[in-house]
Motif scaffolding. Structure first.
Motif, PDB file in Angstrom:
ATOM      1  N   ILE A 232       0.834  -1.199   0.000  1.00  0.00           N
ATOM      2  CA  ILE A 232       0.000   0.000   0.000  1.00  0.00           C
ATOM      3  C   ILE A 232       0.871   1.252   0.000  1.00  0.00           C
ATOM      4  N   ALA A 233       1.941   1.254   0.785  1.00  0.00           N
ATOM      5  CA  ALA A 233       2.803   2.439   0.844  1.00  0.00           C
ATOM      6  C   ALA A 233       3.445   2.710  -0.510  1.00  0.00           C
ATOM      7  N   GLU A 234       3.894   1.655  -1.204  1.00  0.00           N
ATOM      8  CA  GLU A 234       4.499   1.842  -2.522  1.00  0.00           C
ATOM      9  C   GLU A 234       3.472   2.345  -3.529  1.00  0.00           C
ATOM     10  N   LEU A 235       2.272   1.784  -3.483  1.00  0.00           N
ATOM     11  CA  LEU A 235       1.227   2.231  -4.404  1.00  0.00           C
ATOM     12  C   LEU A 235       0.863   3.689  -4.149  1.00  0.00           C
ATOM     13  N   SER A 236       0.711   4.043  -2.883  1.00  0.00           N
ATOM     14  CA  SER A 236       0.333   5.414  -2.566  1.00  0.00           C
ATOM     15  C   SER A 236       1.392   6.393  -3.057  1.00  0.00           C
ATOM     16  N   SER A 237       2.651   6.076  -2.858  1.00  0.00           N
ATOM     17  CA  SER A 237       3.724   6.953  -3.336  1.00  0.00           C
ATOM     18  C   SER A 237       3.735   7.032  -4.860  1.00  0.00           C
ATOM     19  N   HIS A 238       3.515   5.893  -5.514  1.00  0.00           N
ATOM     20  CA  HIS A 238       3.503   5.862  -6.981  1.00  0.00           C
ATOM     21  C   HIS A 238       2.350   6.704  -7.537  1.00  0.00           C
TER      22      HIS A 238
END
Length: 636
Positions: A232-238
């Motif tokens: 989720i953290a990677e998706l949110s940053s992306h």
């Protein structure tokens, strides 16, 4: 036409029509000459068609892939040492980049560099003829096939035939088969030989979401990569970086909602973000995304959780009423509550997660505080009830009513103690009652060496002595029960069954036994028993038939002993309290460690055995302290 055009102010009528698509080799469309000079009042040029974010920001290099570091590292090393496999199997959930990775591998294998002299590389240039053609999905040597629509042997035969020919333009001919698990068994078998020994100029790349449906014979011929769900953290940053490129303002909490709804799929999240951008008039807020997805506000889920665990049905229903008016699905709301409950349980079990950046700030703060207040048994009980409630909502004719009934049930059991806690309370403050007459603390040990271990799991109340009495040593075959046990050891099941259920002992005086047989017993029962004993012991035994009543059969004695143990357990104050606290519970089995396989005391029985039930083991006195080595919790 007699001569070239002197200017482009007019277009002759005899010119051929312009093509309506890209050229064969990817050339740009020629611009049509305008029939008249443009003026301030003329129509503006037609805008280019909109491309969805999932296509616009599709990764074109390995550096652009997110969340697949292990696969990228292996592929980089393989290209560096020249050990690129001839077949790849890419598996993972939808939208994590399987087809995108296949196209990047195809470009890496066929890139020739800007000057046309390059070789295979993990950093394709993106400007050579091969790179641009593969990016545009029109390279003649990179064949993409949808295995979901082309599943037969004939489709595989086309691939097998084309494998024999060298590439037209590229260095390597590449076949990309998407959803390869949809191929028929015959199609897989037809492809096996070619897949095992392809020509050096051919590579296969398979993609699937159902790896278990792919035959092992195919998997063994491929280098497998499992593309994991993106965090989720990677998706949110992306998604935040993409929103910045699109010049769109979006709240961080809204990005977290989009990333959570994506469920690890980059493409799904980009589709949701595309929808949020289309409907927003200005900055994208958390409330807009919540309403678009039909979700309840995350803070409201926390409020609902606190109301449920606090036993406040009125507050819980007020929250659901407000959510229903906003258009939220109460079934989805229960699923959100289930997810939050799982997060709180993980925070309870793994305190280190409270510092993890993978969780939103609200879950790290409010969730941690909730985890400190609730015990694991309470969380487990709520999980099971909520899990069943979600299934009920899916099958109920009225989803709202079913969801509200689930919440009401949860509220009313919130203050109910768990079985382990209830037993501890009863042990600390036992009810005043006389100890049971059978098996009480008045045995030879005075209650000092005895005790019970009560376990409540909804259907079983087991009473067991904590310490068994020492067995008395005796001569071999000192009782009729030992004779029957010997018959069982000698693998004589029919003889053992008749001795157990159809033989009444009248006299036992080794080597003489007198028995009264039931009518259903075989006539030669005594002769068979005498022969077996003589053979085993080496002593001549006499087994005679008698008409005297004798004692009950061993089976009847065991049943009487079991009934006595059950009655003694039912009369114990602690067991009575447990049965009263859990309506519907019953005593199923009472285990006595001092009993043998027939449920009777292992101590040899005297010759003049009494017809009464055997003496019961001591039970704990009413004021005994409860001790459970392996507590079991009761689900409501």
């Amino acid at each position: 036409m007699t001569g070239p055009l002197e200017d482009d102010s007019a277009v002759p009528d005899d010119l051929p029509p312009l093509p309506d698509g890209p050229g064969l080799f990817g050339d740009a469309l020629p611009s049509a000459p305008s029939s008249a000079p443009s003026s301030a009042g003329s129509e503006p040029a037609q805008a280019a068609p909109y491309r969805v974010l999932a296509r616009k920001y599709r990764p074109s290099t390995f550096d652009d892939l997110i969340g697949q570091e292990a696969m990228v590292r292996i592929l980089r090393n393989a290209f560096a040492v020249g050990r690129v496999a001839h077949a790849f199997m890419l598996t993972g959930v939808r939208g994590v980049g399987k087809t995108t990775t296949a196209r990047i591998i195809a470009r890496a294998m066929n890139c020739i560099g800007p000057d046309g002299t390059g070789g295979p590389t993990v950093t394709p240039c993106g400007v050579c003829a091969n790179c641009t053609a593969i990016l545009a999905d029109r390279h003649p040597d990179v064949v993409e096939m949808d295995a979901a629509s082309r599943t037969g042997v004939g489709d595989m035969r086309e691939i097998i035939e084309s494998v024999r020919f060298r590439p037209i333009q590229a260095r390597t001919k590449i076949f990309i088969l998407d959803e390869v698990h949809m191929l028929s068994t015959a199609a897989f078998n037809a492809l096996l030989k070619t897949l095992e020994e392809p020509p050096p100029h051919v590579k296969f790349i398979f993609a699937t979401t159902e790896i278990r449906k792919v035959p092992i014979t195919v998997l063994s011929r491929c280098q497998r990569f499992d593309l994991r769900r993106v965090r989720i953290a990677e998706l949110s940053s992306h998604y935040g970086r993409i929103a910045a490129k699109e010049k769109v303002e979006i709240e961080p909490e809204a990005l977290d909602l989009v990333a959570r709804a994506a469920d690890g799929s980059v493409r799904d999240g980009l589709s949701i973000l595309d929808q949020a951008i289309a409907q927003a008039d200005g900055p994208i807020t958390t409330a807009q995304v919540t309403e678009m997805l039909g979700l309840a506000d995350r803070d409201k889920i926390f409020d609902l959780m606190e109301a449920v665990m606090g036993g406040k049905p009125a507050a819980a229903l007020a929250i659901t009423d407000a959510a229903f008016e906003r258009g939220a699905d109460l079934g989805v709301m229960l699923q959100d509550l289930l997810e939050l409950l799982h997060t709180v349980t993980r925070l309870k079990s793994i305190p280190g997660l409270r510092e993890s950046q993978d969780l939103p700030e609200s879950e790290r703060t409010r969730g941690a505080a909730m985890a400190d207040r609730l015990s694991v048994p309470v969380l487990a009980r709520t999980w099971q009830m909520l899990l069943k409630g979600v299934a009920e909502v899916e099958t109920a004719p009225d989803r709202r009513a079913a969801a509200e009934m689930v919440l009401i049930r949860l509220c009313h059991v919130a203050d109910m103690p768990t079985p382990g806690e209830l037993v501890r309370r009863l042990s600390a403050n036992p009810p005043s009652a006389n100890p049971p007459s059978a098996g009480g603390p008045s045995g030879p040990s005075g209650g000092g060496n005895g005790g019970t271990r009560a376990v409540a799991n909804g259907s079983v109340i087991a009473a067991e002595p904590v310490q068994a009495e020492a067995l008395q040593a005796g001569p071999r075959l000192a009782s009729f029960r030992e004779v029957v046990a010997l018959v069982a050891e000698r693998k004589e099941p029919m003889l053992h069954a008749h001795l157990l259920h159809s033989a009444h002992l009248v006299r036992f005086a080794p080597p003489v036994i007198e028995l009264r047989q039931e009518p259903d017993a075989p006539r030669d029962l005594c002769q068979r028993l005498a022969a077996l004993l003589t053979e085993v012991t080496g002593t001549r035994w006499t087994v005679a038939h008698s008409n005297a009543a004798g004692e009950p059969t061993i089976a009847e004695q065991g049943n009487a002993a079991d009934a006595a143990r059950r009655n003694a357990a039912a009369d114990h104050p602690l067991v009575k309290a447990i049965l009263a606290a859990f309506p519907g519970a019953r005593i199923d089995t009472v285990h006595d460690r001092t009993a043998d396989a027939y449920g009777l005391p292992v101590t040899p029985v005297a010759e003049d055995v009494s017809m009464d039930a055997p003496e019961m083991p001591d039970f704990a006195p009413p004021d005994a302290e409860y001790f459970d080595e392996d507590p079991m919790e009761l689900d409501p």
